[in-house]
Motif scaffolding. Sequence first.
Motif, PDB file in Angstrom:
ATOM      1  N   ASP A   1       0.828  -1.202   0.000  1.00 55.89           N
ATOM      2  CA  ASP A   1       0.000   0.000   0.000  1.00 55.89           C
ATOM      3  C   ASP A   1       0.866   1.257   0.000  1.00 55.89           C
ATOM      4  N   ASP A   2       0.247   2.378  -0.316  1.00 54.85           N
ATOM      5  CA  ASP A   2       0.984   3.640  -0.382  1.00 54.85           C
ATOM      6  C   ASP A   2       1.666   3.981   0.931  1.00 54.85           C
TER       7      ASP A   2
ATOM      8  N   ARG B   1       7.412  -1.955  -1.663  1.00 54.25           N
ATOM      9  CA  ARG B   1       6.670  -1.443  -2.825  1.00 54.25           C
ATOM     10  C   ARG B   1       7.495  -1.491  -4.098  1.00 54.25           C
TER      11      ARG B   1
END
Length: 473
Positions: free
Chosen positions: A178-179, A186
């Motif tokens: 996720d951000d 990521r």
Amino acid sequence: METLVVGAGMAGLATAAELGRRGRGSVAVLEAGPDRGRTHIHSEYSPSEALQLWLRPKTDPDFCRPYQTADGAYRDLAGLRRRVGGRSLYWGGVLLPIERWALSEHWPEAVVTELTKTWDGGPSLYQRVVDDVVGWGAEPPGAPGLTVGALEFDRTPHATRTEAAGGWSAFSPLAWWDDDGDPRVRRVPILAGHDVLGVRVEHGRATGVVVRTEDSELLELRANRVVLAAGTVMNSRLAIQALTASDAATPRDLPGLVDKISQGFTVSLPDAERLPDAIRAAAHEGHVYHRTGTASTRSNQFVRFTEGANGTVNLDSWTMGEQRRGPHSQVRCDGPGEWPWRTTVHAPLEAADEAVLATQQHLLGELWAEITRLLGVPAVPLRFSPRHGSPDLADRLTAVRRPTPLTYSFPLGSEQHEAGTLAFGEVLDEDHQFTAVRGLYACGPSVMPRTGAANPSMTTLALSKRLGAILAG
């Protein structure tokens, strides 16, 4: 490429995330299905719609059963969720470790120590998983239990949280992408629409994979290491093909396939005011409780009270037990020929499992007897079908609760806890590497030499973290 991970489900994502955190080498995750987002089905859909996707899986566009079955097992609910996230976006979040009595047999001592005592100079792998899910937002374990007559139940730990947008979700390693997740994780790419047909093997070593893209293009991707994380049956098929490529005399089957043995009953309890306050409070809260299995029962028992219509209380209780690995339950492939080889599952219960069936029925009957005593009504015995595996399981689980108990049993494969074909000490060494094909690794429940009564997800997350660290080292 340094490492290719085959499968973007719980095991593959957790392994890749640990590699990403440690920043060692180039890593990519290959997933046959599409990327439909990272939302758990119980947050994305209403309760009835989510239940439909589980019990009527053919209504789910991502459901896939890429194997045949030679008997009545591994049908109906059995199969894959072929999408980025896999079953991690469907599971209920039960977070239980494999019991010590199961870990004491066939498991490598070093692995057991790392799971239960200490790993990487700190807390155990099991504790690391608890820390991960609590940090994500799950309730810490240790909430008060529940007494039902003479029976004591513990509150079942769950890797779940309530979502602000509605519904609830269970933890998925996708959260690390996720951000607001770990930036090192990521950076690990997840390549959807890349169906791995087989592992390339040269001179007894894995050198990459052959992939069919969503555009039907065939690609050969080179890598120093390949990790099989595609679920037990698909891991087995890829392993058989790779083992045969290394040695043509290798048998085309892998024994030891197991799922969980599960039976239960549902009932509506009238005159709920006769129940103790603690049970009525538990019905209002809707939590799940359990009794931990022993070496003799090989089964955990779960219970959940919920509020029914017109002041009634619904009771659902189910058992989940260990199917023992044996030579007759196996994954078999038809080869040689073009990849992927046709795959068939053979899954009979062994003689040692008959005692588990009888013990589970005793546990369920014991609970029912305590409930009828609390209500002051006659204890009518529970009646189970002599045939294991209710053919109308979906109908029974969705039926309106009635004062007469309705019993059921899950056909093998329906729990979707398949395990055991690539066990440590048999096919794999303690570092998850195939002894016959260097550079080829496996993770997920397929590597477990004995599964105990516990749901496999906690151990899957723990072992995947371990493998990621091994590969990074």
